[in-house]
Design a protein around this motif. Structure first.
Motif, PDB file in Angstrom:
ATOM      1  N   LEU A 292       0.833  -1.197   0.000  1.00 55.18           N
ATOM      2  CA  LEU A 292       0.000   0.000   0.000  1.00 55.18           C
ATOM      3  C   LEU A 292       0.874   1.257   0.000  1.00 55.18           C
ATOM      4  CD1 LEU A 292      -2.769   1.372   0.240  1.00 55.18           C
ATOM      5  CD2 LEU A 292      -2.583   1.116   2.722  1.00 55.18           C
ATOM      6  N   LEU A 293       1.924   1.255   0.801  1.00 50.03           N
ATOM      7  CA  LEU A 293       2.842   2.394   0.862  1.00 50.03           C
ATOM      8  C   LEU A 293       3.487   2.647  -0.500  1.00 50.03           C
ATOM      9  CD1 LEU A 293       4.371   4.542   2.500  1.00 50.03           C
ATOM     10  CD2 LEU A 293       6.048   2.777   3.091  1.00 50.03           C
ATOM     11  N   LYS A 294       3.860   1.593  -1.174  1.00 51.30           N
ATOM     12  CA  LYS A 294       4.483   1.719  -2.491  1.00 51.30           C
ATOM     13  C   LYS A 294       3.528   2.382  -3.484  1.00 51.30           C
ATOM     14  CE  LYS A 294       6.837  -1.024  -6.040  1.00 51.30           C
ATOM     15  NZ  LYS A 294       7.250  -2.391  -6.437  1.00 51.30           N
ATOM     16  N   ASN A 295       2.265   1.990  -3.456  1.00 50.09           N
ATOM     17  CA  ASN A 295       1.282   2.580  -4.360  1.00 50.09           C
ATOM     18  C   ASN A 295       1.041   4.060  -4.047  1.00 50.09           C
ATOM     19  OD1 ASN A 295       0.838  -0.178  -5.248  1.00 50.09           O
ATOM     20  ND2 ASN A 295      -1.093   0.563  -6.068  1.00 50.09           N
ATOM     21  N   LEU A 296       0.980   4.396  -2.772  1.00 55.79           N
ATOM     22  CA  LEU A 296       0.770   5.792  -2.398  1.00 55.79           C
ATOM     23  C   LEU A 296       1.968   6.652  -2.795  1.00 55.79           C
ATOM     24  CD1 LEU A 296      -0.910   5.499   1.121  1.00 55.79           C
ATOM     25  CD2 LEU A 296      -1.989   5.917  -1.095  1.00 55.79           C
ATOM     26  N   GLN A 297       3.157   6.107  -2.700  1.00 54.16           N
ATOM     27  CA  GLN A 297       4.356   6.857  -3.107  1.00 54.16           C
ATOM     28  C   GLN A 297       4.357   7.118  -4.610  1.00 54.16           C
ATOM     29  OE1 GLN A 297       7.382   4.309  -1.408  1.00 54.16           O
ATOM     30  NE2 GLN A 297       7.682   5.675   0.346  1.00 54.16           N
ATOM     31  N   ASN A 298       3.729   6.231  -5.379  1.00 62.61           N
ATOM     32  CA  ASN A 298       3.602   6.473  -6.819  1.00 62.61           C
ATOM     33  C   ASN A 298       2.738   7.693  -7.095  1.00 62.61           C
ATOM     34  OD1 ASN A 298       5.204   4.303  -7.613  1.00 62.61           O
ATOM     35  ND2 ASN A 298       3.489   2.879  -7.693  1.00 62.61           N
ATOM     36  N   ILE A 299       1.739   7.930  -6.248  1.00 58.51           N
ATOM     37  CA  ILE A 299       0.904   9.126  -6.400  1.00 58.51           C
ATOM     38  C   ILE A 299       1.739  10.379  -6.128  1.00 58.51           C
ATOM     39  CG2 ILE A 299      -1.075  10.382  -5.471  1.00 58.51           C
ATOM     40  CD1 ILE A 299      -2.434   7.725  -4.992  1.00 58.51           C
ATOM     41  N   TYR A 300       2.608  10.311  -5.119  1.00 54.22           N
ATOM     42  CA  TYR A 300       3.490  11.447  -4.826  1.00 54.22           C
ATOM     43  C   TYR A 300       4.460  11.686  -5.992  1.00 54.22           C
ATOM     44  CZ  TYR A 300       2.161  12.261   0.023  1.00 54.22           C
ATOM     45  OH  TYR A 300       1.474  12.613   1.145  1.00 54.22           O
ATOM     46  N   LEU A 301       4.954  10.610  -6.574  1.00 52.66           N
ATOM     47  CA  LEU A 301       5.857  10.743  -7.714  1.00 52.66           C
ATOM     48  C   LEU A 301       5.128  11.368  -8.898  1.00 52.66           C
ATOM     49  CD1 LEU A 301       8.613  10.145  -9.000  1.00 52.66           C
ATOM     50  CD2 LEU A 301       7.761   7.868  -9.596  1.00 52.66           C
ATOM     51  N   LEU A 302       3.898  10.933  -9.113  1.00 48.68           N
ATOM     52  CA  LEU A 302       3.091  11.484 -10.201  1.00 48.68           C
ATOM     53  C   LEU A 302       2.852  12.977 -10.000  1.00 48.68           C
ATOM     54  CD1 LEU A 302       1.293  10.900 -12.715  1.00 48.68           C
ATOM     55  CD2 LEU A 302      -0.586  10.454 -11.128  1.00 48.68           C
ATOM     56  N   SER A 303       2.582  13.382  -8.771  1.00 51.39           N
ATOM     57  CA  SER A 303       2.324  14.799  -8.494  1.00 51.39           C
ATOM     58  C   SER A 303       3.575  15.651  -8.736  1.00 51.39           C
ATOM     59  CB  SER A 303       1.839  14.978  -7.047  1.00 51.39           C
ATOM     60  OG  SER A 303       2.883  14.682  -6.126  1.00 51.39           O
ATOM     61  N   SER A 304       4.737  15.126  -8.369  1.00 44.21           N
ATOM     62  CA  SER A 304       5.968  15.903  -8.539  1.00 44.21           C
ATOM     63  C   SER A 304       6.313  16.110 -10.012  1.00 44.21           C
ATOM     64  CB  SER A 304       7.129  15.194  -7.824  1.00 44.21           C
ATOM     65  OG  SER A 304       7.412  13.948  -8.429  1.00 44.21           O
ATOM     66  N   VAL A 305       5.917  15.169 -10.863  1.00 44.95           N
ATOM     67  CA  VAL A 305       6.196  15.294 -12.301  1.00 44.95           C
ATOM     68  C   VAL A 305       5.477  16.511 -12.877  1.00 44.95           C
ATOM     69  CG1 VAL A 305       5.813  14.210 -14.553  1.00 44.95           C
ATOM     70  CG2 VAL A 305       6.663  12.842 -12.651  1.00 44.95           C
ATOM     71  N   TYR A 306       4.246  16.755 -12.402  1.00 43.50           N
ATOM     72  CA  TYR A 306       3.449  17.855 -12.947  1.00 43.50           C
ATOM     73  C   TYR A 306       3.457  19.093 -12.051  1.00 43.50           C
ATOM     74  CZ  TYR A 306       1.634  14.411 -16.226  1.00 43.50           C
ATOM     75  OH  TYR A 306       1.532  13.459 -17.209  1.00 43.50           O
ATOM     76  N   GLY A 307       4.242  19.059 -10.985  1.00 47.36           N
ATOM     77  CA  GLY A 307       4.330  20.220 -10.109  1.00 47.36           C
ATOM     78  C   GLY A 307       3.119  20.418  -9.225  1.00 47.36           C
ATOM     79  N   TRP A 308       2.431  19.314  -8.912  1.00 45.25           N
ATOM     80  CA  TRP A 308       1.285  19.379  -8.012  1.00 45.25           C
ATOM     81  C   TRP A 308       1.719  19.018  -6.591  1.00 45.25           C
ATOM     82  CZ3 TRP A 308      -4.348  18.676  -9.609  1.00 45.25           C
ATOM     83  CH2 TRP A 308      -4.558  19.179 -10.894  1.00 45.25           C
TER      84      TRP A 308
END
Length: 242
Positions: free
Chosen positions: A208-224
């Motif tokens: 679960l932690l790994k999946n949530l960290q992917n959301i953080y990675l996705l946000s950083s790509v677009y500056g969110w």
């Protein structure tokens, strides 16, 4: 002395001549600008002025429109990517045991025995999962924020499977249907008691932690940014404690 007086008069005449030329040039320039205004017309100047204002406003509008369009596209992309992450996070483990049961009916002071016994092969799959399709996410495109509103609870399940390896019974001492059902239930309870649920919970939380960290990675790509109500921090704390 007379010579100096003559030179002084000459210099005064020369300076006067230069001042006259400068004044003439200034007057000439002023006349040229006035002539240009008269020929071109104040009306045309107003048109140019308003044209410049409309051009500036149009440029600012276009830039704002492009910015909003880009944010909208980012919002759609992030939403689609989060949907791809919304899968079942599962930790599984498999167990197997042999369970035996025997019974004997004795008659005539234990001189006559009627035995029955059964051997079962018990398999079980233990599973702890998080259904991320139930995760509640909101996108604030104005402030470029991904809001994790709620995370699903862990679902714990055990799937047993029983096979009869050997079954022996006498004519006068046979297994009833209720007896076999009771034996099956005892075999299942026995294998459940040997399942290490805490290890499975730990594995599931790591996934679960790994999946949530992917959301953080996705946000950083677009500056969110991500607001998760401390879910990530609490999850990391649980993993450290365990």
């Amino acid at each position: 002395m007379r010579f100096k007086s003559i030179m002084y008069v000459f210099r005064q005449i020369s300076e006067s001549s230069e001042n006259v030329k400068a004044n003439h040039k200034s007057i000439s320039k002023s006349n040229i600008f006035t002539t240009f205004i008269e020929n071109f017309g104040m009306k045309n100047l107003y048109f140019i002025f308003f044209g410049l204002i409309i051009g500036i406003i149009g440029t600012l509008w276009f830039q704002e429109h492009q910015k909003n369009k880009e944010i909208h596209q980012q919002s759609n992309t992030i939403r689609q990517q989060i949907k791809l992450l919304n899968k079942m996070v599962t930790a599984e483990a498999y167990y197997n045991e042999v369970y035996s049961y025997n019974d004997s009916d004795k008659y005539f002071f234990d001189m006559l025995n009627f035995d029955k016994n059964v051997i079962l092969l018990v398999d079980a799959k233990a599973q702890i999962s998080y259904d991320l399709s139930k995760m509640k996410v909101d996108l604030d495109s104005v402030h470029k924020i991904i809001k994790l509103i709620d995370l699903p609870k862990a679902e714990e399940e055990i799937f047993p499977s029983i096979k009869y390896y050997d079954l022996q019974q006498s004519t006068l001492n046979q297994f009833t249907k209720d007896e076999l059902n009771n034996i099956n239930n005892k075999a299942i309870e026995q294998i459940k008691s040997h399942i290490n649920v805490s290890d499975l919970r730990l594995k599931a939380k790591k996934q679960l932690l790994k999946n949530l960290q992917n959301i953080y990675l996705l946000s950083s790509v677009y500056g969110w940014k991500v607001e998760d109500n401390h879910y990530l921090q609490n999850l990391k704390s649980d993993l450290i404690i365990q």
